[in-house]
Design an enzyme around this catalytic site. Structure first.
Site, PDB file in Angstrom:
ATOM      1  N   ASP A   1     -39.020 -33.639  91.210  1.00 50.08           N
ATOM      2  CA  ASP A   1     -39.314 -32.786  92.359  1.00 50.08           C
ATOM      3  C   ASP A   1     -40.393 -33.360  93.275  1.00 50.08           C
ATOM      4  OD1 ASP A   1     -41.515 -32.390  90.737  1.00 50.08           O
ATOM      5  OD2 ASP A   1     -41.121 -30.279  90.334  1.00 50.08           O
TER       6      ASP A   1
ATOM      7  N   ASP B   1     -36.220 -39.861  79.943  1.00 50.40           N
ATOM      8  CA  ASP B   1     -35.786 -41.078  80.643  1.00 50.40           C
ATOM      9  C   ASP B   1     -35.708 -42.276  79.690  1.00 50.40           C
ATOM     10  OD1 ASP B   1     -38.534 -41.138  80.363  1.00 50.40           O
ATOM     11  OD2 ASP B   1     -38.971 -41.531  82.478  1.00 50.40           O
TER      12      ASP B   1
END
Length: 350
Positions: free
Chosen positions: A168, A257
């Site tokens: 974000d 990730d």
């Protein structure tokens, strides 16, 4: 691209570009095992060129300021791309609102916002593109992997060709993203992004036949964004779909990730394509050449503890009014946006 124009106009030959290695999209050929084929072709056609096949190492794209020849392999439509933005409820106002005003406003159908709490105001703006994962709002490995698991499953359900993850605090230049992905084929094994480290990470595994107990691999940091082709995503399914992503992450005790990189590089043995076009708050963004900012795929900004870590772009907005520089970048890319100042006030810092 300037190089493309020079080639099509006959000023520069493909051989010149090939020899100088200025074509970052040729890396798609490298990643798909066609480097040897290309070099052999060049040797046959231009024996004087002396093209040598290099030892295959990590696939690294050229720097953000260099010329690139875009080779379109697949024509993409906007709805071919699934962009997942990861957030948390406490950042809906301070971060997601800015994204909705800027880049998401021109990519509404491609973008899905994954959060951890219901928000009536955001729901009215994003509709069914706001996904409440019901994951924990705590910033832990388990919570992050929970969200990534939902992102992955939603992408598979969508039937789209490309899965792109962003945080974000990322600005995505969607046109540039489309150009990049068009230089690959979604049916092939493509994992492209930027590592946050200058070396592979190491994860513990069970003792293997050769006696080793760990594995080394690269991963693309989620803070800069990354993309995965559908062809590769489907191969990840045994370790990533229907909650398996969470159990895979727990097995190697890695965040979201890193777990993506583990599945792709360590388990599937697919090389990550290292691209300089993705950027996170972890790097010094002021060092990004001003003239190349609009050619990047993603940008970011520093948090409260490093608020001056932003790209050097000058627009009609002061740093006080646009501390992330996202509004300034957006107005340079989309000057006709209703809230953007007049074009004569826009420009780069000299």
């Amino acid at each position: 691209v300037a190089t493309t124009h020079l080639i099509t106009s006959g000023v520069v030959s493909v051989l010149d570009v090939f020899q100088n290695r200025t074509v970052h999209q040729f890396l798609g050929e490298v990643g798909n095992g066609r480097w040897s084929h290309l070099s052999q072709q060049m040797e046959k056609q231009y024996p004087q060129a002396g093209v040598e096949e290099e030892e295959e190492e990590d696939i690294i794209a050229e720097g953000p300021g260099e010329t690139a020849l875009e080779i379109v392999k697949e024509s993409l439509q906007p709805l071919d791309i699934f962009i997942a933005v990861k957030t948390t409820r406490k950042y809906h106002k301070s971060r997601v609102e800015l994204l909705l005003q800027t880049w998401i406003s021109s990519a509404k159908e491609q973008t899905f916002i994954f959060t951890d709490g219901e928000d009536h105001d955001l729901r009215e703006k994003a509709g069914d593109h706001l996904i409440n994962t019901n994951c924990s709002a705590v910033h832990t490995r388990q919570a992050l992997c929970c969200k990534m698991s939902v992102e992955y499953d939603k992408f598979l359900d969508s039937g789209r060709k490309w899965f792109c993850h962003a945080d974000d605090d990322n600005y995505i230049n969607v046109d540039r993203l489309m150009q990049l992905l068009s230089s690959y084929l979604h049916t092939q094994d493509i994992y492209v992004g930027k590592p946050s480290l200058d070396h592979p990470v190491e994860a513990a595994e069970k003792v293997k036949s050769d006696g080793s107990t760990s594995v080394k691999f690269w991963f693309a940091t989620g803070g800069a964004g990354f993309c995965i082709s559908r062809g590769l995503a489907l191969k990840m399914s045994p370790w990533a779909s229907l909650g398996n992503f969470i159990s895979t992450a727990e097995k190697v005790r890695l965040p979201d990730d890193c777990t993506i990189g583990y599945i792709v590089e360590a388990l599937l043995e697919v090389k990550m394509i290292h691209s300089p076009l993705f950027h996170s708050h972890l790097e010094n963004l002021q060092q990004l050449p001003t003239s190349t900012i609009l050619n990047q795929v993603t940008l970011s900004y520093g948090g409260p503890e490093n608020k001056y870590n932003v790209v050097s772009v000058r627009g009609a907005f002061s740093l006080d009014k646009d501390p992330t520089r996202f509004r300034s970048v957006h107005c340079l890319l989309y000057p006709d946006t209703a809230w953007c100042p007049s074009k004569r006030k826009l420009g780069f810092k000299s």
